[in-house]
Every structure is written in C-alpha cells, then in structure tokens.
Scaffold this motif. Structure first.
Motif, PDB file in Angstrom:
ATOM      1  N   LYS A   1       0.452  -1.465   0.105  1.00 42.36           N
ATOM      2  CA  LYS A   1      -0.125   0.225  -0.018  1.00 42.36           C
ATOM      3  C   LYS A   1       0.864   1.116   0.044  1.00 42.36           C
ATOM      4  O   LYS A   1       2.073   1.030   0.733  1.00 42.36           O
ATOM      5  CB  LYS A   1      -0.448   0.150   1.490  1.00 42.36           C
TER       6      LYS A   1
ATOM      7  N   GLN B   1       3.354   9.230  -0.255  1.00 42.08           N
ATOM      8  CA  GLN B   1       3.000   8.742  -2.164  1.00 42.08           C
ATOM      9  C   GLN B   1       1.893   9.111  -1.858  1.00 42.08           C
ATOM     10  O   GLN B   1       1.273   9.133  -3.335  1.00 42.08           O
ATOM     11  CB  GLN B   1       3.305   7.644  -2.183  1.00 42.08           C
TER      12      GLN B   1
ATOM     13  N   GLY C   1      12.017   8.443   6.442  1.00 39.70           N
ATOM     14  CA  GLY C   1      11.821   6.567   6.445  1.00 39.70           C
ATOM     15  C   GLY C   1      10.163   6.315   5.871  1.00 39.70           C
ATOM     16  O   GLY C   1       9.875   5.513   5.957  1.00 39.70           O
TER      17      GLY C   1
ATOM     18  N   LYS D   1       9.957   9.125   0.549  1.00 40.38           N
ATOM     19  CA  LYS D   1       9.819  10.017  -0.722  1.00 40.38           C
ATOM     20  C   LYS D   1      10.498   9.353  -1.731  1.00 40.38           C
ATOM     21  O   LYS D   1       9.753   9.746  -3.029  1.00 40.38           O
ATOM     22  CB  LYS D   1      10.355  11.394   0.445  1.00 40.38           C
ATOM     23  N   THR D   2      11.204   8.746  -1.796  1.00 41.13           N
ATOM     24  CA  THR D   2      12.236   8.378  -3.051  1.00 41.13           C
ATOM     25  C   THR D   2      11.171   7.502  -4.084  1.00 41.13           C
ATOM     26  O   THR D   2      11.026   8.175  -5.223  1.00 41.13           O
ATOM     27  CB  THR D   2      12.735   6.928  -2.664  1.00 41.13           C
TER      28      THR D   2
ATOM     29  N   ASP E   1      19.464   4.217   3.017  1.00 44.39           N
ATOM     30  CA  ASP E   1      17.646   3.120   3.971  1.00 44.39           C
ATOM     31  C   ASP E   1      18.458   2.058   4.198  1.00 44.39           C
ATOM     32  O   ASP E   1      18.319   1.642   3.109  1.00 44.39           O
ATOM     33  CB  ASP E   1      17.092   3.912   2.519  1.00 44.39           C
TER      34      ASP E   1
ATOM     35  N   GLN F   1      17.861  -1.124   5.373  1.00 44.49           N
ATOM     36  CA  GLN F   1      16.696  -1.618   7.520  1.00 44.49           C
ATOM     37  C   GLN F   1      17.043  -2.526   8.578  1.00 44.49           C
ATOM     38  O   GLN F   1      16.698  -2.031   9.430  1.00 44.49           O
ATOM     39  CB  GLN F   1      15.598  -2.217   5.911  1.00 44.49           C
TER      40      GLN F   1
ATOM     41  N   ARG G   1      17.864   7.421  10.741  1.00 40.32           N
ATOM     42  CA  ARG G   1      18.134   6.430   9.430  1.00 40.32           C
ATOM     43  C   ARG G   1      18.357   4.571  10.626  1.00 40.32           C
ATOM     44  O   ARG G   1      18.215   3.266   9.560  1.00 40.32           O
ATOM     45  CB  ARG G   1      19.937   5.852  10.112  1.00 40.32           C
TER      46      ARG G   1
ATOM     47  N   ARG H   1      12.876   2.529  10.042  1.00 41.30           N
ATOM     48  CA  ARG H   1      12.527   2.810   8.721  1.00 41.30           C
ATOM     49  C   ARG H   1      10.637   2.224   7.850  1.00 41.30           C
ATOM     50  O   ARG H   1      10.624   0.806   8.439  1.00 41.30           O
ATOM     51  CB  ARG H   1      13.550   2.258   7.370  1.00 41.30           C
TER      52      ARG H   1
HETATM   53  N1  LIG Z   1       5.046   1.427   0.213  1.00 45.74           N
HETATM   54  C1  LIG Z   1       5.328   1.110   0.394  1.00 45.74           C
HETATM   55  N2  LIG Z   1       5.752  -0.211   0.677  1.00 45.74           N
HETATM   56  C2  LIG Z   1       6.474  -0.670   1.808  1.00 45.74           C
HETATM   57  N3  LIG Z   1       7.702  -0.327   1.685  1.00 45.74           N
HETATM   58  C3  LIG Z   1       8.218   0.870   1.312  1.00 45.74           C
HETATM   59  C4  LIG Z   1       6.863   1.801   1.088  1.00 45.74           C
HETATM   60  N4  LIG Z   1       6.836   2.317   0.333  1.00 45.74           N
HETATM   61  C5  LIG Z   1       8.819   2.779   0.246  1.00 45.74           C
HETATM   62  N5  LIG Z   1       9.404   2.197   0.863  1.00 45.74           N
HETATM   63  C6  LIG Z   1      10.197   1.412   1.866  1.00 45.74           C
HETATM   64  O1  LIG Z   1      10.233   2.411   2.495  1.00 45.74           O
HETATM   65  C7  LIG Z   1      12.408   2.032   3.244  1.00 45.74           C
HETATM   66  C8  LIG Z   1      11.924   3.942   3.284  1.00 45.74           C
HETATM   67  O2  LIG Z   1      11.749   4.660   2.182  1.00 45.74           O
HETATM   68  P1  LIG Z   1      12.966   6.149   1.621  1.00 45.74           P
HETATM   69  O3  LIG Z   1      13.751   5.053   2.189  1.00 45.74           O
HETATM   70  O4  LIG Z   1      12.428   6.011   0.152  1.00 45.74           O
HETATM   71  O5  LIG Z   1      12.484   6.811   2.801  1.00 45.74           O
HETATM   72  P2  LIG Z   1      12.358   8.591   3.155  1.00 45.74           P
HETATM   73  O6  LIG Z   1      11.497   9.083   3.270  1.00 45.74           O
HETATM   74  O7  LIG Z   1      13.168   9.239   1.945  1.00 45.74           O
HETATM   75  O8  LIG Z   1      13.926   8.756   4.299  1.00 45.74           O
HETATM   76  P3  LIG Z   1      14.243   9.987   4.347  1.00 45.74           P
HETATM   77  O9  LIG Z   1      13.855  10.944   4.801  1.00 45.74           O
HETATM   78  O10 LIG Z   1      15.380   8.935   5.797  1.00 45.74           O
HETATM   79  O11 LIG Z   1      15.425  10.135   2.891  1.00 45.74           O
HETATM   80  C9  LIG Z   1      13.009   1.673   1.567  1.00 45.74           C
HETATM   81  O12 LIG Z   1      13.411   0.592   2.527  1.00 45.74           O
HETATM   82  C10 LIG Z   1      11.960   1.164   1.565  1.00 45.74           C
HETATM   83  O13 LIG Z   1      11.895   0.235  -0.017  1.00 45.74           O
END
Ligand SMILES: Nc1ncnc2c1ncn2[C@@H]1O[C@H](COP(=O)(O)OP(=O)(O)OP(=O)(O)O)[C@@H](O)[C@H]1O
Length: 464
Positions: free
Chosen positions: A77, A82, A104, A107-108, A359, A361, A391, A394
C-alpha cells in the motif's frame, strides 16, 4: 559533505546495484512474512500514522509495468506522502512540488514513480535528473529507480558521481542521479545533454540548498536546464531559513508540509545517557557494543578525526567496526557502505556525510556519540539530529536512538533539540545496566512500531 568534496571524490564501479536490494526490499525483514504483513497493515490502517493511505497503488494511475515493479519490491500500500504527492506530481501540465514527510516514509518511491511515469523511452537522452547530497545516497536512489523500473523495457539509468572509469563518455540514459558537483561539470563538458530534461528532483532539498557550495551548484545546474522543467523538492525537514529559497527554486509549487512536532517517528525510541566527562564517553560506548551488533548500528560523530580515532580505539579493543567519512576516496566509500548494507560490517562509525537518506533496514540502533551541532560547534542542529536518528525506524520498523551528553553544553543542546520537536527523550539509568540492556534488547527484537513498543517506552521511563 561540501560540494568541493563531492567534486573531489573519485571512481565508482557499478553504481546501479546499490540500494536496490534483493527483490522485495519493501518489507525485507528477517521475520515471518505473515506477522510482518499483519503489523504493517495495522500501521497503514491508522489515519494518524504517516504510513496510512486511503488508496491502493492501483488507484494512483500508474502503468502496469510500474505496478509490477512495486509488487516486486513488496510494497502493498502507498504511504501518506506517496498517496498525496503522486496525483499532484502526475498532473498535466506538470507542476512543481515542495514536499515534506518523516524519515523512512517512502519519499524516494514518490518522486521515482513520477519520473518513471513521464519518461519517453523512444528518446535515449537524459530526461530526469535527481540530485542528492552524497555519493552513497545518489547510488541508493539510482538503485531504487532501476529496481522499480525493471519491467520498463529499454529503460536506461546512470549515476553521475565522480568516476574516472567513465572518462569522456557521454551519459546516454533516460534517468540520471548524481551529486551537484559532478553534474555541473558533466553538463559543462557536454557529456550530459541537458536539452531534453523535463524533471529535476532535489532529494534532501533543504540540505542541498542550504550548504553554501551545494546551493550555488544546484542553482547553476537548474540554470542549464530547460526553463519549463518540473522542479520537485523533497525532504523530511525544511527549516524556516531555507523555505524562501526553496520557493524561489521551485516557484508556484504544490506544497505538502508538516509541523515540527509531527516530524518524530513513533517507532524510534529516543534515549540519552548522561556521562560525567568527555573522557568517559569511549568506555560507555564500549558497553553498548554487544547491543550494537545484535543487528546493525551507526555511530555518528562530529569530525572525520573523531571517526578515525574511534575506529582505531575500537579495533584496538578487539571490536569489528567500519568507518566512513568524506576523507576516504570514492571506491573505498562504496566498498564500506556496500559491506554495511550486506551486513558484513555491522557497526558503522560515520560523520554527517551519511546522516541523510541512507536506507538500511537492519539498522536498529543509532548512537549520537557527539550531539549534532551547527558549524559553530555550539548551537544545536535539530534537523541533523532528526535525519541521523531517522537511519533507524524505517517504514514502521522499530529502532533505538541513543545520544551521549557529557557536559552542560551538550545537555543544553539536546534539550534544545527535544524542545524544537516537542518530544520526550528518556534518560538511561547507568546504575542498573541489566535493566537497560534488557529494555534495549526488547526494542531491537521487536521489528515493528506497534502498540507493544509504546508500552516498552513507558517501561524504559519507569525503569529509569
Ligand atoms: N509503500 C511502501 N510499502 C512498503 N515499503 C515501502 C513503501 N514505500 C517505501 N518503502 C520502503 O521504506 C523504506 C524507506 O523509504 P525511503 O528511503 O524512500 O524513505 P524516505 O522518506 O526517503 O526517508 P529519508 O527521509 O530518510 O530520506 C525503504 O526501504 C523503502 O523500500
């Protein structure tokens, strides 16, 4: 890392593989699949949780190839960011965005899905550029985009970070992810053709725009790209002093922001330990080594020198640690971060160079050996604190963030940080080491931030 450092870095081999992880990295946990799903589903069903979403990925108008990629990554989900950001990012005509969401929370994937939805595969020329503040983060983002886009036939992605093996070669790919120094250089030398660029993303945007050298480089890069480019800024933090700059950099943007007090993550248990004097810090750190190696841990220090010293002293004590700072050459940095990702190295000593975006985990413990401060070394730096502790914990996981205070000044700095986020930090009672160890063990062993860990926090408070 300063922009000059970024520009000075050398060599990277196959950047593409980093950060992409094995298939299913969205929930890649060493615990039974079933229990993971139940608990993550609970978190994602709570409207107050940053991982909540009312919609499914299928409802977000993504292509079948992308939905396949998402499923491969085990994303069931969307998270709140997102779900909110994607429909706005995908609007036509494309609109700029400034978006904030806790560390975590995915955002990526939010900005990557927009990029992958907008690429014209018939044209093998750079169309999307992501800028990140460190080579490690650039490699990681590239890994995510490549992994997510694995079912898009013919998609080409490349890292634009210092790499002598690419000497003189053109960047022929649809998507580029790089550090600002290298990207500026490559556009100037016409190795990156910027004419067809339609999306510019700044990850950790506040950090990129705030740092003297990097801010200028980002502005320069933007000046070399088409005027009507969709500019997207993402970060967990946008401190007031960069907001104006961000608004100028991404004019007329859709803005998704959070209040300070919404920024801390439930799953990260924030503790501190009061140490009598500076010279006792090392002995205290040694006591935590056993806990640090239960899963993976990061120890943050202020300077490269302290990082090197700590490494030497810990190794002398017979402990296995890795150390990464901007003082190392690119290939060495790649080797170390890759060892940390695979779990070959479990304890990583580093500076703020890895405070953002990384990231991994399995990181269940973050230690602030030095309280994060601004460049003056005195004023507390709440944003860096938040990114460092982020860090761990997550995407709904649980983690422990432990900060060392050793005098009045460091105590005050931590106090200022707690005030800024309106959050409680729990003291650790060193006279009862067994209880401390037991509590931290419990947190480390529970993988998800559910009710049980809320109860654990109160146990810690009561026990201290
Ligand atoms: N919809 C989702 N369902 C399950 N896991 C997810 C989902 N979206 C992202 N993730 C996982 O969550 C983790 C964190 O995502 P991401 O690195 O993009 O966070 P971020 O918001 O960019 O964090 P930061 O602010 O530290 O940069 C990653 O391991 C990613 O694979």
């Amino acid at each position: 890392m300063s922009s000059t450092e970024a520009a000075e870095e050398s060599t990277v081999a196959q950047a593409q593989v980093d950060g992409s992880g094995p298939p299913g990295n969205g929930s890649a946990l060493q615990e039974p699949e079933f229990s993971v799903e139940v608990k993550l589903a609970d978190l994602q069903a709570d409207p107050n949780n940053p991982l909540f979403s009312a919609k499914s990925f299928e409802e977000l108008n993504l292509s079948e190839e992308l939905l396949k990629g998402i499923r491969q990554m085990n994303f069931r989900k969307p998270s709140k960011i997102q779900e909110k950001a994607l429909p706005l990012l995908l609007l036509n005509p494309p609109t700029n965005m400034i978006a904030q969401s806790q560390s975590g929370t995915g955002k990526t994937a939010a900005f990557s899905l927009n990029i992958l939805s907008r690429i014209n595969l018939g044209l093998v020329a750079p169309q999307a550029l992501v800028l990140a503040p460190s080579r490690e983060l650039a490699r990681q983002i590239l890994g995510v985009i490549t992994h997510m886009g694995q079912f898009i036939d013919g998609l080409k992605t490349l890292a634009a970070i210092p790499d002598p093996t690419r000497r003189g070669q053109k960047y022929e790919a649809h998507v580029l992810v790089g550090t600002p120094g290298t990207v500026t250089d490559m556009i100037r030398r016409r190795l990156i053709d910027s004419r067809n660029m339609k999306i510019l993303v700044l990850d950790e945007a506040d950090n990129m725009l705030d740092q003297q050298g990097m801010g200028e480089q980002c502005t320069r890069v933007k000046g070399m790209l088409p005027k009507d480019i969709q500019t997207v800024l993402f970060s967990a933090t946008f401190p007031p002093h960069v907001i104006n700059y961000a608004n100028r950099f991404a004019p007329n943007a859709n803005v998704l922001t959070l209040a300070h007090e919404e920024l801390t993550i439930e799953g990260i248990k924030q503790l501190y330990i009061d140490i009598d004097k500076d010279s006792d810090k090392f002995a205290t750190l040694l006591k935590f080594y056993g806990l640090m190696t239960q899963a993976s841990s990061i120890i943050f220090v202020r300077t490269r020198k302290t990082a090197e010293e700590l490494e030497t002293r810990m190794v002398a004590e017979g402990h296995k640690v890795a150390q990464l700072s901007g003082a190392l050459e690119g290939p060495e940095r790649d080797r170390i971060i890759d060892q940390f990702r695979t779990g070959e190295a479990k304890v990583l000593i580093t500076t703020n160079v890895l405070a953002r975006g990384i990231d991994v985990q399995s990181v269940t413990m973050v230690i602030n050996y030095d309280v994060p401060t601004m460049a003056d070394g005195r004023t507390a730096d709440p944003e860096t604190y938040l990114h460092r502790i982020g860090r761990t914990g997550r995407f709904g996981r649980v983690g422990v963030a432990l900060t060392f205070v050793h005098n009045k000044a460091s105590w005050q700095q931590l106090h200022d940080i707690a005030n800024y986020f309106k959050t409680d930090l729990h003291p650790i009672d060193t006279s009862d080491w067994d209880t401390v160890e037991e509590m931290i063990q419990k947190i480390i062993k529970s993988s998800r931030a559910g009710k049980s860990t809320k109860e654990m926090t109160s146990e810690i408070t009561a026990g201290s």
